[in-house]
Design a protein around this motif. Structure first.
Motif, PDB file in Angstrom:
ATOM      1  N   GLY A   1       0.904  -1.347   0.006  1.00  0.00           N
ATOM      2  CA  GLY A   1      -0.110  -0.077  -0.148  1.00  0.00           C
ATOM      3  C   GLY A   1       0.835   1.286   0.077  1.00  0.00           C
ATOM      4  N   PHE A   2       1.983   1.086   0.729  1.00  0.00           N
ATOM      5  CA  PHE A   2       2.734   2.382   0.924  1.00  0.00           C
ATOM      6  C   PHE A   2       3.310   2.620  -0.590  1.00  0.00           C
ATOM      7  CE2 PHE A   2       7.222   3.661   0.843  1.00  0.00           C
ATOM      8  CZ  PHE A   2       6.997   4.986   1.387  1.00  0.00           C
ATOM      9  N   LEU A   3       3.809   1.642  -1.058  1.00  0.00           N
ATOM     10  CA  LEU A   3       4.476   1.942  -2.747  1.00  0.00           C
ATOM     11  C   LEU A   3       3.414   2.241  -3.730  1.00  0.00           C
ATOM     12  CD1 LEU A   3       6.909  -1.316  -2.967  1.00  0.00           C
ATOM     13  CD2 LEU A   3       7.475   0.972  -2.577  1.00  0.00           C
ATOM     14  N   ASP A   4       2.176   1.628  -3.513  1.00  0.00           N
ATOM     15  CA  ASP A   4       1.109   2.120  -4.434  1.00  0.00           C
ATOM     16  C   ASP A   4       0.950   3.504  -4.279  1.00  0.00           C
ATOM     17  OD1 ASP A   4       1.257  -0.489  -5.727  1.00  0.00           O
ATOM     18  OD2 ASP A   4      -0.665  -1.160  -4.501  1.00  0.00           O
ATOM     19  N   MET A   5       0.802   4.107  -3.176  1.00  0.00           N
ATOM     20  CA  MET A   5       0.555   5.326  -2.642  1.00  0.00           C
ATOM     21  C   MET A   5       1.357   6.249  -3.234  1.00  0.00           C
ATOM     22  SD  MET A   5      -0.486   7.261   0.945  1.00  0.00           S
ATOM     23  CE  MET A   5       0.909   6.450   1.791  1.00  0.00           C
ATOM     24  N   LEU A   6       2.854   5.888  -2.850  1.00  0.00           N
ATOM     25  CA  LEU A   6       3.975   6.481  -3.308  1.00  0.00           C
ATOM     26  C   LEU A   6       3.796   6.907  -4.840  1.00  0.00           C
ATOM     27  CD1 LEU A   6       6.422   8.190  -2.556  1.00  0.00           C
ATOM     28  CD2 LEU A   6       7.806   6.067  -2.620  1.00  0.00           C
ATOM     29  N   ALA A   7       3.927   5.714  -5.673  1.00  0.00           N
ATOM     30  CA  ALA A   7       3.706   5.846  -7.141  1.00  0.00           C
ATOM     31  C   ALA A   7       2.655   6.832  -7.395  1.00  0.00           C
ATOM     32  CB  ALA A   7       3.540   4.341  -7.779  1.00  0.00           C
ATOM     33  N   GLY A   8       1.449   6.592  -6.750  1.00  0.00           N
ATOM     34  CA  GLY A   8       0.175   7.403  -7.098  1.00  0.00           C
ATOM     35  C   GLY A   8       0.421   8.697  -6.949  1.00  0.00           C
ATOM     36  N   ARG A   9       1.125   9.403  -5.797  1.00  0.00           N
ATOM     37  CA  ARG A   9       1.189  10.680  -5.556  1.00  0.00           C
ATOM     38  C   ARG A   9       2.516  11.423  -6.522  1.00  0.00           C
ATOM     39  NH1 ARG A   9      -0.816  12.378  -1.070  1.00  0.00           N
ATOM     40  NH2 ARG A   9      -0.338  14.478  -1.488  1.00  0.00           N
ATOM     41  N   LEU A  10       3.503  10.398  -6.808  1.00  0.00           N
ATOM     42  CA  LEU A  10       4.461  10.779  -7.694  1.00  0.00           C
ATOM     43  C   LEU A  10       3.939  10.735  -9.228  1.00  0.00           C
ATOM     44  CD1 LEU A  10       7.437   8.559  -6.328  1.00  0.00           C
ATOM     45  CD2 LEU A  10       7.188  11.190  -6.459  1.00  0.00           C
ATOM     46  N   LYS A  11       2.870  10.324  -9.423  1.00  0.00           N
ATOM     47  CA  LYS A  11       2.268  10.217 -10.804  1.00  0.00           C
ATOM     48  C   LYS A  11       2.794   9.493 -11.747  1.00  0.00           C
ATOM     49  CE  LYS A  11      -0.415  14.603 -10.074  1.00  0.00           C
ATOM     50  NZ  LYS A  11      -0.384  16.075 -10.604  1.00  0.00           N
ATOM     51  N   LEU A  12       3.280   8.292 -11.466  1.00  0.00           N
ATOM     52  CA  LEU A  12       4.074   7.490 -12.053  1.00  0.00           C
ATOM     53  C   LEU A  12       3.135   6.419 -12.915  1.00  0.00           C
ATOM     54  CD1 LEU A  12       7.146   6.437  -9.680  1.00  0.00           C
ATOM     55  CD2 LEU A  12       7.005   8.277 -11.449  1.00  0.00           C
ATOM     56  N   PRO A  13       3.151   6.210 -14.447  1.00  0.00           N
ATOM     57  CA  PRO A  13       2.329   5.484 -14.930  1.00  0.00           C
ATOM     58  C   PRO A  13       2.639   3.910 -14.464  1.00  0.00           C
ATOM     59  CG  PRO A  13       3.552   6.828 -16.500  1.00  0.00           C
ATOM     60  CD  PRO A  13       3.996   7.129 -15.009  1.00  0.00           C
ATOM     61  N   ASP A  14       1.496   3.357 -14.407  1.00  0.00           N
ATOM     62  CA  ASP A  14       1.678   1.711 -14.057  1.00  0.00           C
ATOM     63  C   ASP A  14       2.556   1.055 -14.888  1.00  0.00           C
ATOM     64  OD1 ASP A  14      -0.738   2.312 -12.271  1.00  0.00           O
ATOM     65  OD2 ASP A  14      -2.102   1.436 -13.245  1.00  0.00           O
ATOM     66  N   ALA A  15       2.825   1.402 -16.012  1.00  0.00           N
ATOM     67  CA  ALA A  15       3.624   0.479 -16.916  1.00  0.00           C
ATOM     68  C   ALA A  15       5.049   0.871 -16.459  1.00  0.00           C
ATOM     69  CB  ALA A  15       3.279   0.758 -18.229  1.00  0.00           C
ATOM     70  N   LEU A  16       5.425   1.965 -16.089  1.00  0.00           N
ATOM     71  CA  LEU A  16       6.610   2.304 -15.532  1.00  0.00           C
ATOM     72  C   LEU A  16       7.032   1.878 -14.401  1.00  0.00           C
ATOM     73  CD1 LEU A  16       9.062   4.019 -15.765  1.00  0.00           C
ATOM     74  CD2 LEU A  16       7.995   5.920 -14.968  1.00  0.00           C
ATOM     75  N   VAL A  17       6.061   1.755 -13.543  1.00  0.00           N
ATOM     76  CA  VAL A  17       6.173   0.955 -12.132  1.00  0.00           C
ATOM     77  C   VAL A  17       6.353  -0.299 -12.243  1.00  0.00           C
ATOM     78  CG1 VAL A  17       4.879   0.613 -10.013  1.00  0.00           C
ATOM     79  CG2 VAL A  17       4.692   2.869 -10.775  1.00  0.00           C
ATOM     80  N   ASP A  18       5.918  -0.900 -13.245  1.00  0.00           N
ATOM     81  CA  ASP A  18       5.840  -2.535 -13.577  1.00  0.00           C
ATOM     82  C   ASP A  18       7.620  -2.490 -13.991  1.00  0.00           C
ATOM     83  OD1 ASP A  18       3.615  -3.115 -12.793  1.00  0.00           O
ATOM     84  OD2 ASP A  18       2.779  -2.933 -15.067  1.00  0.00           O
ATOM     85  N   HIS A  19       8.088  -1.555 -14.785  1.00  0.00           N
ATOM     86  CA  HIS A  19       9.552  -1.716 -15.361  1.00  0.00           C
ATOM     87  C   HIS A  19      10.466  -1.640 -14.133  1.00  0.00           C
ATOM     88  CE1 HIS A  19       9.304  -2.133 -19.747  1.00  0.00           C
ATOM     89  NE2 HIS A  19       8.245  -1.704 -19.395  1.00  0.00           N
TER      90      HIS A  19
END
Length: 243
Positions: free
Chosen positions: A204-222
């Motif tokens: 949940g922390f990582l998902d929240m951080l990625a969301g607040r940083l506005k990182l695309p899901d595909a980029l997070v996967d990479h």
């Protein structure tokens, strides 16, 4: 005086300049942890918090040093994302991690706020990730303080780490510390390096951080694939403190 770049090296288990040892090998406590649970001993975060911190980095990442390693991994993940395709660790695994090119915004020297200031932001992101499962109560902080006292990282670093451990999570402060898109990717990369998100709170922390940083899901996967490829394989970490 606190040296954020050195502290980042310490947190990632990078080589101490002029020696063949890592910081976590300099205390009896850490050496014992390495023997009992070698996969969790790859970073000072694991020594201090006793959590299932991310597996030990491969030699090539360690040799670069903390700040350069994070930047190199972030750049590698971004390049993989730009090239398209499905991210898997096998696709991004290489015998040696290369630093980010100097003429890109991923290189530490391009940090608008300065290398040391951004290194401090990465350290804060790593500490926030390491305590994301919420197990650090007053008693745990007392134990951590004892471990820090024997780690020989210096009084300024000790004071900083204890202060950060006691500080409530401020996701907004983490996010605003990243001034460029490249730094946003690096910040998430540093947090992901710190933990294997095997609890709902950590994920949940990582998902929240990625969301607040506005990182695309595909980029997070990479990023996930790139970080996994940069870690030594070999099993699942045992959670020393919460087991």
């Amino acid at each position: 005086m606190l040296d954020p770049k050195k502290l980042l090296d310490d947190l990632l288990g990078s080589k101490v300049p002029g020696t063949e040892s890592t910081v976590h090998e300099k205390t009896d406590q850490a050496v014992q942890l390495a023997k009992d649970n070698p996969l969790a001993a790859g970073a000072l975060v694991a020594v201090l918090l006793g959590t299932g911190a991310g597996r030990k980095l491969t030699g090539s990442a360690v040799k670069l040093g903390g700040l350069a390693a994070v930047a190199g991994l972030a750049y590698k993940a971004y390049q993989s994302y730009q090239n398209g395709g499905k991210p898997t660790p096998a696709d991004v695994r290489e015998p040696e991690l290369l630093p980010a090119p100097e003429d890109t915004s991923f290189h530490p020297s391009q940090a608008p706020q300065g290398e040391s200031e951004f290194a401090l932001a990465l350290v804060r992101a790593m500490i926030a990730a390491a305590k994301a499962d919420g197990h650090v109560d007053d008693e745990e902080r007392r134990k951590i303080a004892e471990k820090i006292a024997g780690s020989h990282i210096g009084p300024d670093a000790e004071s900083f780490l204890l202060g950060e451990l006691a500080r409530p999570l401020d996701i907004e402060a983490l996010v605003t510390a990243a001034h460029t898109d490249a730094q946003k990717i690096a910040l998430y990369t540093a947090a992901r390096l710190t933990i294997e998100p095997d609890t709902r709170a950590e994920r949940g922390f990582l998902d929240m951080l990625a969301g607040r940083l506005k990182l695309p899901d595909a980029l997070v996967d990479h990023i996930e694939a790139t970080v996994s490829a940069a870690k030594v394989p070999g099993g699942v970490e045992q959670r020393a403190a919460s087991a």
